[in-house]
Scaffold this motif. Structure first.
Motif, PDB file in Angstrom:
ATOM      1  N   GLY A  22       0.770  -1.230   0.000  1.00 35.91           N
ATOM      2  CA  GLY A  22       0.000   0.000   0.000  1.00 35.91           C
ATOM      3  C   GLY A  22       0.803   1.283   0.000  1.00 35.91           C
ATOM      4  N   GLY A  23       2.123   1.208   0.032  1.00 31.08           N
ATOM      5  CA  GLY A  23       2.917   2.429  -0.031  1.00 31.08           C
ATOM      6  C   GLY A  23       2.669   3.149  -1.345  1.00 31.08           C
ATOM      7  N   LYS A  24       2.898   4.426  -1.357  1.00 27.18           N
ATOM      8  CA  LYS A  24       2.568   5.237  -2.525  1.00 27.18           C
ATOM      9  C   LYS A  24       3.232   4.721  -3.804  1.00 27.18           C
ATOM     10  CE  LYS A  24       2.392  10.037  -3.995  1.00 27.18           C
ATOM     11  NZ  LYS A  24       2.637  11.422  -3.610  1.00 27.18           N
ATOM     12  N   ARG A  25       4.447   4.202  -3.694  1.00 24.23           N
ATOM     13  CA  ARG A  25       5.177   3.771  -4.890  1.00 24.23           C
ATOM     14  C   ARG A  25       5.565   2.296  -4.884  1.00 24.23           C
ATOM     15  NH1 ARG A  25       6.573   8.755  -3.355  1.00 24.23           N
ATOM     16  NH2 ARG A  25       6.265  10.412  -4.854  1.00 24.23           N
ATOM     17  N   LYS A  26       5.117   1.540  -3.918  1.00 25.18           N
ATOM     18  CA  LYS A  26       5.574   0.154  -3.802  1.00 25.18           C
ATOM     19  C   LYS A  26       5.211  -0.700  -5.011  1.00 25.18           C
ATOM     20  CE  LYS A  26       6.001  -0.236   1.172  1.00 25.18           C
ATOM     21  NZ  LYS A  26       5.495  -0.908   2.371  1.00 25.18           N
ATOM     22  N   ALA A  27       4.020  -0.545  -5.540  1.00 23.31           N
ATOM     23  CA  ALA A  27       3.622  -1.344  -6.700  1.00 23.31           C
ATOM     24  C   ALA A  27       4.515  -1.018  -7.898  1.00 23.31           C
ATOM     25  CB  ALA A  27       2.151  -1.112  -7.042  1.00 23.31           C
ATOM     26  N   ARG A  28       4.815   0.260  -8.093  1.00 19.54           N
ATOM     27  CA  ARG A  28       5.709   0.648  -9.206  1.00 19.54           C
ATOM     28  C   ARG A  28       7.115   0.126  -8.983  1.00 19.54           C
ATOM     29  NH1 ARG A  28       5.961   6.559 -10.729  1.00 19.54           N
ATOM     30  NH2 ARG A  28       7.169   5.683 -12.418  1.00 19.54           N
ATOM     31  N   ILE A  29       7.585   0.159  -7.753  1.00 16.88           N
ATOM     32  CA  ILE A  29       8.916  -0.366  -7.447  1.00 16.88           C
ATOM     33  C   ILE A  29       8.968  -1.850  -7.784  1.00 16.88           C
ATOM     34  CG2 ILE A  29      10.524  -0.912  -5.575  1.00 16.88           C
ATOM     35  CD1 ILE A  29       9.590   1.747  -4.244  1.00 16.88           C
ATOM     36  N   LYS A  57      13.486   3.840   2.101  1.00 15.93           N
ATOM     37  CA  LYS A  57      12.514   3.365   3.106  1.00 15.93           C
ATOM     38  C   LYS A  57      11.566   2.339   2.492  1.00 15.93           C
ATOM     39  CE  LYS A  57       8.971   5.174   6.273  1.00 15.93           C
ATOM     40  NZ  LYS A  57       7.762   4.524   5.846  1.00 15.93           N
ATOM     41  N   GLN A  58      11.042   2.641   1.316  1.00 15.67           N
ATOM     42  CA  GLN A  58      10.102   1.731   0.667  1.00 15.67           C
ATOM     43  C   GLN A  58      10.793   0.407   0.306  1.00 15.67           C
ATOM     44  OE1 GLN A  58       6.643   3.099  -1.177  1.00 15.67           O
ATOM     45  NE2 GLN A  58       6.735   3.805   0.933  1.00 15.67           N
ATOM     46  N   LEU A  59      12.029   0.495  -0.188  1.00 14.26           N
ATOM     47  CA  LEU A  59      12.786  -0.715  -0.521  1.00 14.26           C
ATOM     48  C   LEU A  59      13.045  -1.557   0.725  1.00 14.26           C
ATOM     49  CD1 LEU A  59      15.251   0.770  -3.134  1.00 14.26           C
ATOM     50  CD2 LEU A  59      13.616  -1.082  -3.572  1.00 14.26           C
ATOM     51  N   ARG A  60      13.388  -0.906   1.831  1.00 15.43           N
ATOM     52  CA  ARG A  60      13.617  -1.630   3.090  1.00 15.43           C
ATOM     53  C   ARG A  60      12.351  -2.350   3.538  1.00 15.43           C
ATOM     54  NH1 ARG A  60      16.622   2.614   4.696  1.00 15.43           N
ATOM     55  NH2 ARG A  60      14.860   3.607   5.718  1.00 15.43           N
ATOM     56  N   GLU A  61      11.218  -1.676   3.436  1.00 16.49           N
ATOM     57  CA  GLU A  61       9.946  -2.289   3.835  1.00 16.49           C
ATOM     58  C   GLU A  61       9.621  -3.487   2.945  1.00 16.49           C
ATOM     59  OE1 GLU A  61       6.987   0.801   3.859  1.00 16.49           O
ATOM     60  OE2 GLU A  61       7.918   1.822   5.574  1.00 16.49           O
ATOM     61  N   LEU A  62       9.840  -3.345   1.642  1.00 17.34           N
ATOM     62  CA  LEU A  62       9.586  -4.463   0.731  1.00 17.34           C
ATOM     63  C   LEU A  62      10.526  -5.628   1.029  1.00 17.34           C
ATOM     64  CD1 LEU A  62       9.005  -2.471  -2.567  1.00 17.34           C
ATOM     65  CD2 LEU A  62       7.315  -3.869  -1.360  1.00 17.34           C
TER      66      LEU A  62
END
Length: 114
Positions: A22-29, A57-62
């Protein structure tokens, strides 16, 4: 999002899924990592208007959620690549289905993307 079943704070599977992606850019990442083994700066260039701090941050969460693997190559200068885990690769067809759904049912949104 790795939690035991007894401590799961979600009411349904969909809620749990959006907690992970659900992060703003996670699906695109995830989508861009699925295209190869990009490095951090390549992802930053693709994802315009994202700060290096937020991308990290988003990469770490993924990575914590088991969708992405961070591979560090011991070279000078150091080289870090990202790739999808089996779980992350399993998400690609879902992203494709969402994309098809947007094209079919949300034509205004699809036109803005192009």
């Amino acid at each position: 999002m790795k939690r035991t079943k007894e401590k799961c704070p979600y009411h349904c599977e969909i809620e749990a899924a959006f907690a992970v992606i659900g992060g703003k850019r996670k699906a695109r990442i995830i989508s861009h990592i699925g295209d190869g083994k990009p490095r951090f700066n390549q992802l930053r260039d693709i994802l315009e208007n994202v700060s290096p701090r937020m991308l990290a941050k988003q990469l770490r969460e993924l990575e914590e959620d088991g969708l992405v693997i961070r591979k560090m190559h011991r070279e000078i200068p150091p080289r870090v690549e990202y790739e999808l885990t089996k779980t992350g690769r399993a998400f690609i067809p879902i992203l494709d289905n969402i994309s098809d759904w947007v094209i079919e049912y949300c034509p205004d949104a699809a036109q803005k993307i192009e």
